[in-house]
Motif scaffolding. Structure first.
Motif, PDB file in Angstrom:
ATOM      1  N   PRO A  12       0.767  -1.232   0.044  1.00 11.74           N
ATOM      2  CA  PRO A  12      -0.144   0.060   0.091  1.00 11.74           C
ATOM      3  C   PRO A  12       0.946   1.377  -0.029  1.00 11.74           C
ATOM      4  N   ALA A  13       0.473   2.300  -0.470  1.00 13.97           N
ATOM      5  CA  ALA A  13       1.103   3.667  -0.552  1.00 13.97           C
ATOM      6  C   ALA A  13       1.537   4.115   0.601  1.00 13.97           C
ATOM      7  N   GLU A  14       0.733   3.932   1.683  1.00 17.30           N
ATOM      8  CA  GLU A  14       1.350   4.472   2.990  1.00 17.30           C
ATOM      9  C   GLU A  14       2.519   3.657   3.507  1.00 17.30           C
ATOM     10  N   ASP A  15       2.464   2.223   3.341  1.00 17.73           N
ATOM     11  CA  ASP A  15       3.639   1.660   3.667  1.00 17.73           C
ATOM     12  C   ASP A  15       4.933   1.669   2.658  1.00 17.73           C
ATOM     13  N   ARG A  16       4.493   2.028   1.642  1.00 20.45           N
ATOM     14  CA  ARG A  16       5.749   2.362   0.802  1.00 20.45           C
ATOM     15  C   ARG A  16       6.477   3.650   1.098  1.00 20.45           C
ATOM     16  N   GLU A  17       5.494   4.640   1.546  1.00 15.42           N
ATOM     17  CA  GLU A  17       6.107   5.741   1.726  1.00 15.42           C
ATOM     18  C   GLU A  17       6.878   5.728   3.230  1.00 15.42           C
ATOM     19  N   LYS A  18       6.501   4.819   3.938  1.00 15.23           N
ATOM     20  CA  LYS A  18       7.029   4.717   5.308  1.00 15.23           C
ATOM     21  C   LYS A  18       8.536   3.946   4.977  1.00 15.23           C
TER      22      LYS A  18
END
Length: 142
Positions: A12-18
């Motif tokens: 997910p985008a949030e996990d990738r950003e983290k």
């Protein structure tokens, strides 16, 4: 059954950003798994196991954060270029004013030169006439 092709790396985008932010943090602290030493978009991408295009295309805020760390954020670069542009415009205006002043001086000097050329021509003509008269007077005496 689903194959584990491209979807195996999907996050997910949030996990990738983290993951990207953690990669930046590790690079800044000198704890990179990839042995990178400088913070750059390419180094962050290698550290996070993604492509640089992914960062550029899908995480522009992360890309901007990396540029800020490098001291070349888009806003900072834009502001510096804007200040340079203002300075160059001021120089250009000063040069145009100097050119105008020099053109005016040149016109004045050209006018003075014309007056002096005419005076020189008149004096040469008088000198020629005087020599003719003197020669005629000298011939009459003899």
């Amino acid at each position: 059954m689903k194959s584990k092709g491209k979807t195996a790396n999907y996050k997910p985008a949030e996990d990738r950003e983290k993951d990207l932010k953690l990669a930046i943090y590790r690079l800044q602290k000198g704890r990179a798994h990839s042995k990178e030493t400088k913070v750059s978009i390419a180094a962050v991408a290698r550290e996070a196991g993604v492509s640089t295009a992914l960062i550029h295309n899908h995480y522009p805020a992360v890309a901007e954060a990396i540029r800020e760390i490098q001291g070349r954020s888009s806003r900072a670069v834009r502001d510096v270029k804007h200040q340079d542009l203002i300075a160059e415009r001021q120089k250009s205006a000063a040069y145009r004013q100097e050119v105008d002043e020099l053109k005016a001086k040149l016109a004045s000097i050209a006018s003075i030169n014309e007056v002096l050329l005419e005076a020189n021509h008149t004096l040469k003509a008088k000198l020629r006439d005087r020599n003719v008269v003197e020669l005629a007077a000298a011939n009459k005496r003899s």
